[in-house]
Scaffold this motif. Structure first.
Motif, PDB file in Angstrom:
ATOM      1  N   ILE A 272     -40.586  29.048   5.802  1.00 45.11           N
ATOM      2  CA  ILE A 272     -39.574  28.906   4.747  1.00 45.11           C
ATOM      3  C   ILE A 272     -38.885  27.554   4.863  1.00 45.11           C
ATOM      4  N   SER A 273     -38.538  27.182   6.070  1.00 40.51           N
ATOM      5  CA  SER A 273     -37.859  25.907   6.316  1.00 40.51           C
ATOM      6  C   SER A 273     -38.728  24.723   5.912  1.00 40.51           C
ATOM      7  N   ASP A 274     -40.012  24.777   6.253  1.00 37.24           N
ATOM      8  CA  ASP A 274     -40.915  23.653   5.982  1.00 37.24           C
ATOM      9  C   ASP A 274     -41.196  23.483   4.497  1.00 37.24           C
ATOM     10  N   ILE A 275     -41.314  24.609   3.791  1.00 36.73           N
ATOM     11  CA  ILE A 275     -41.750  24.543   2.398  1.00 36.73           C
ATOM     12  C   ILE A 275     -40.597  24.251   1.445  1.00 36.73           C
ATOM     13  N   GLN A 276     -39.360  24.350   1.923  1.00 32.13           N
ATOM     14  CA  GLN A 276     -38.216  24.198   1.029  1.00 32.13           C
ATOM     15  C   GLN A 276     -38.116  22.802   0.417  1.00 32.13           C
ATOM     16  N   LYS A 277     -38.767  21.827   1.041  1.00 29.25           N
ATOM     17  CA  LYS A 277     -38.716  20.475   0.461  1.00 29.25           C
ATOM     18  C   LYS A 277     -39.417  20.418  -0.891  1.00 29.25           C
TER      19      LYS A 277
ATOM     20  N   ARG B 292     -33.940  28.124  16.587  1.00 24.83           N
ATOM     21  CA  ARG B 292     -33.053  28.177  15.421  1.00 24.83           C
ATOM     22  C   ARG B 292     -32.624  26.772  15.005  1.00 24.83           C
ATOM     23  N   ALA B 293     -32.403  25.907  15.981  1.00 30.64           N
ATOM     24  CA  ALA B 293     -31.946  24.542  15.695  1.00 30.64           C
ATOM     25  C   ALA B 293     -32.977  23.727  14.919  1.00 30.64           C
ATOM     26  N   GLN B 294     -34.239  24.180  14.910  1.00 30.75           N
ATOM     27  CA  GLN B 294     -35.300  23.471  14.188  1.00 30.75           C
ATOM     28  C   GLN B 294     -35.357  23.861  12.710  1.00 30.75           C
ATOM     29  N   LEU B 295     -34.584  24.849  12.318  1.00 35.47           N
ATOM     30  CA  LEU B 295     -34.683  25.406  10.968  1.00 35.47           C
ATOM     31  C   LEU B 295     -33.664  24.804  10.012  1.00 35.47           C
ATOM     32  N   ASN B 296     -34.048  24.807   8.733  1.00 36.50           N
ATOM     33  CA  ASN B 296     -33.133  24.478   7.641  1.00 36.50           C
ATOM     34  C   ASN B 296     -33.385  25.500   6.540  1.00 36.50           C
ATOM     35  N   LEU B 297     -32.463  26.442   6.386  1.00 34.89           N
ATOM     36  CA  LEU B 297     -32.661  27.560   5.459  1.00 34.89           C
ATOM     37  C   LEU B 297     -31.754  27.484   4.236  1.00 34.89           C
ATOM     38  N   GLN B 298     -31.243  26.306   3.935  1.00 33.65           N
ATOM     39  CA  GLN B 298     -30.288  26.201   2.840  1.00 33.65           C
ATOM     40  C   GLN B 298     -30.924  26.404   1.467  1.00 33.65           C
ATOM     41  N   HIS B 299     -32.235  26.240   1.354  1.00 35.45           N
ATOM     42  CA  HIS B 299     -32.897  26.441   0.065  1.00 35.45           C
ATOM     43  C   HIS B 299     -33.612  27.793  -0.034  1.00 35.45           C
ATOM     44  N   TRP B 300     -33.322  28.686   0.925  1.00 37.84           N
ATOM     45  CA  TRP B 300     -33.824  30.066   0.823  1.00 37.84           C
ATOM     46  C   TRP B 300     -32.935  30.755  -0.205  1.00 37.84           C
ATOM     47  N   GLU B 301     -33.369  30.738  -1.449  1.00 34.34           N
ATOM     48  CA  GLU B 301     -32.509  31.153  -2.562  1.00 34.34           C
ATOM     49  C   GLU B 301     -32.341  32.650  -2.650  1.00 34.34           C
ATOM     50  N   ILE B 302     -33.441  33.410  -2.438  1.00 37.47           N
ATOM     51  CA  ILE B 302     -33.382  34.864  -2.511  1.00 37.47           C
ATOM     52  C   ILE B 302     -34.078  35.447  -1.286  1.00 37.47           C
ATOM     53  N   ALA B 303     -33.333  36.230  -0.531  1.00 43.25           N
ATOM     54  CA  ALA B 303     -33.876  36.935   0.630  1.00 43.25           C
ATOM     55  C   ALA B 303     -33.802  38.424   0.323  1.00 43.25           C
ATOM     56  N   PHE B 304     -34.864  38.962  -0.261  1.00 46.09           N
ATOM     57  CA  PHE B 304     -34.809  40.374  -0.641  1.00 46.09           C
ATOM     58  C   PHE B 304     -35.032  41.249   0.581  1.00 46.09           C
ATOM     59  N   CYS B 305     -34.460  42.424   0.526  1.00 46.01           N
ATOM     60  CA  CYS B 305     -34.618  43.391   1.609  1.00 46.01           C
ATOM     61  C   CYS B 305     -34.941  44.737   0.989  1.00 46.01           C
ATOM     62  N   GLY B 306     -36.114  45.264   1.298  1.00 49.05           N
ATOM     63  CA  GLY B 306     -36.554  46.534   0.735  1.00 49.05           C
ATOM     64  C   GLY B 306     -36.704  47.577   1.819  1.00 49.05           C
TER      65      GLY B 306
END
Length: 570
Positions: free
Chosen positions: A254-259, A284-298
């Motif tokens: 998720i972090s890598d593809i957000q660009k 955790r310090a390697q991650l950037n999750l600011q563009h994870w727009e929707i995190a669904f939970c089912g």
């Protein structure tokens, strides 16, 4: 240009025409892109393999067991079955533990053949030859090779005409609550449910999907594979085993593809909990999750504690709690049944169940509950007293009944059971409703889930839900393996089966754990525990989608077939 149609089977051709050179799917293997495929390449490969299936003698509506590891080959194979006018039956590839289940699926579906890879067939032959006790109908079926289909050089198969009421595939239930049943999902069911999801998730051009969810089950297949194709989005996929072994891989993808744009991705409760438990601070310090727009939970239900813990742990790397989107669904309704994404985040309400009761049930369970927004224009939801069929009012707990164009035709070959589950009428109405088997209540245009009807435990007139008791147990001691325990009743007495974790189970004093469980269950639920079994790690029966198998666990407990490390009984 080919004429556009609302038929699900024509989706692939439509997208190949419109977005032929765009990437449809990429598949990651251990952090790296193993293979990618454009919409145009996908359709070409599907036609090629479908021609191989037709040349192999398959007839329209023949059922095909699909055994394939998560991969682009799996996607091509599934669509090839549709193009060949056959009915795919996706299932987890055979191993020494699931052969009995697969035999039941093969027999129940009347499968004509198996479409699989050569490596899976070789592995199956090895373990079946080593164990002479395995008598398998799988040995008697014709096996077709995915590799041969991918290399087939005959005339491409033309896209068939399919009625919206035709069965697209059989989705076998996971077996978490009993024997598997084949849900008959039609082309119209799929198109309707995909449209619901696209609207509810507010999907648009530029959003990308990341999914590790098993493609053998509804959430992974429809949400992770079909929805991106339907909405013309790119999907990055990975195998469930890669996530389970190293949860960091999911969030890193998720972090890598957000660009490339905003991301939508999701999973059941346990996956978010696993990330908090297993991902170290350095990772955790390697991650950037600011563009994870929707995190669904089912999950039934989605737990506020899960969302809070995940948000707190990953907030420092850009994750926003309001990205969480609880969704409610079931295979019998194709997938999605309730939920709508709001940028403000999930709705949480607090309820007090002690004030009121009815003859059938009682007011909302104590505590805070996440709400799933209703979709009245697409899905009609009623709360019904399970015994009388009475429609219940605001905040009154009952069984969730559903009516929708997404509701499947029924269970394959099980007319009586189909009538019991899919063909229920409310007093004074002619329309059929689906009985979900889930308990919940309505309040302020939201659905609140309490648990499974089968998992309701009534003591002294008060409702208890096994899943709530299990959550209490998970937090009683550090030696307990979270999301790996079950409660059940025998002769109105409460029994608990719980795994210990790998780090502590050899050192911990079992009496200390027993005492903590008894005290916490008594304080939180006012219940006495009759017996507790502490299991060695990773031995609790689970389905291929990761759900705990309550009925199977109870069966093995009664027949002394669990791997018990220590036991206590009153």
């Amino acid at each position: 240009m080919r004429k556009e149609s609302s038929s699900f089977i024509k989706l692939l051709a439509k997208q190949a025409d419109a977005k032929g050179a765009d990437c449809a799917y990429s598949f990651l293997q251990r952090d790296r892109v193993q293979q990618s495929m454009t919409f145009g390449e996908l359709e070409k490969s599907v036609r090629q393999m479908a021609a191989y299936l037709v040349a192999s003698g398959l007839q329209p509506k023949d059922r095909i067991l699909l055994f394939c590891e998560p991969s682009l080959s799996y996607i091509v194979s599934f669509w090839a079955c549709l193009y060949a006018s056959t009915i795919p039956v996706p299932a987890y590839p055979p191993n020494s533990r699931n052969t009995d289940m697969l035999n039941k699926i093969a027999t129940d579906s009347g499968a004509k053949c198996i479409l699989s890879t050569q490596s899976i067939r070789q592995r199956f032959e090895k373990f079946s030859n080593r164990n002479s006790a395995i008598h398998s109908i799988l040995n008697e079926l014709q096996w077709l090779s995915i590799e041969r289909g991918e290399a087939y050089d005959g005339v491409d198969c033309e896209m068939p005409n399919a009625s919206g009421d035709d069965i697209a595939f059989l989705q076998y239930t996971s077996g978490s609550t009993g024997a598997p049943k084949g849900v008959m999902v039609t082309h119209d069911n799929l198109m309707h449910n995909l449209a619901i999801a696209r609207s509810s998730f507010r999907l648009r051009a530029g959003i990308q999907v990341v999914s590790w969810l098993p493609p053998f089950h509804d959430m992974g297949l429809i949400g992770g594979i079909f929805q991106p194709l339907y909405s013309g989005m790119k999907a990055t996929l990975m195998a469930p085993v890669d996530f389970i072994k190293k949860p960091f891989r999911w969030l890193k993808a998720i972090s890598d593809i957000q660009k490339e744009g905003p991301v939508i991705s999701g999973a059941p409760n346990f996956a978010y909990d696993l990330c908090v438990q297993k991902i170290q601070e350095a990772q955790r310090a390697q991650l950037n999750l600011q563009h994870w727009e929707i995190a669904f939970c089912g999950a039934e239900p989605v737990r506020e504690s899960t969302l809070n813990n995940f948000s707190q742990y990953f907030g420092s790397v850009g994750f926003r709690k309001n990205a969480f989107f609880p969704v409610y669904g079931l295979a019998e309704n194709t997938l999605m049944a309730a939920g709508k994404y709001h940028p403000s985040g999930p709705v949480v309400e607090a309820f007090d169940a002690t004030q009121e009761k009815t003859a059938a049930t009682q007011v909302a369970a104590d505590g805070r509950h996440l709400g799933y927004e209703l979709l009245p224009s697409a899905v009609e939801v009623k709360i019904v007293a399970p015994d009388s069929g009475e429609v219940l009012g605001d905040k009154i707990v009952g069984e969730i009944w559903i009516r929708s164009q997404s509701t499947a035709k029924g269970y394959w070959g099980k007319e009586d059971l189909t009538a019991q589950v899919f063909r229920n009428k409310l007093k004074g109405e002619d329309a059929y409703f689906l009985r979900s088997g889930d308990l919940g209540f309505l309040h302020k245009d939201h659905l609140f889930i309490c648990g499974r009807l089968k998992d309701l435990f009534i003591v002294r007139g008060k409702n208890h839900y096994f899943q709530d008791i299990e959550q209490t147990v998970y937090h009683t001691h550090t030696a307990i393996n979270q999301n790996a325990g079950l409660a059940f009743a025998i002769d109105e007495s409460l029994y608990i089966v719980q795994e210990l974790n790998r780090e502590a189970y050899r050192q911990v004093d079992p009496e200390e754990v027993f005492d903590a469980i008894r005290k916490n269950v008594s304080i939180r639920h006012d219940l006495a525990v009759q017996a507790i079994a502490l299991l060695t790690p990773a031995t609790l029966p689970k389905t291929t989608s990761g759900k705990l198998r309550r009925s199977e666990t109870k069966k093995r407990f009664l027949s002394n077939q669990l791997s018990i490390h220590a036991a206590w009984q009153a």
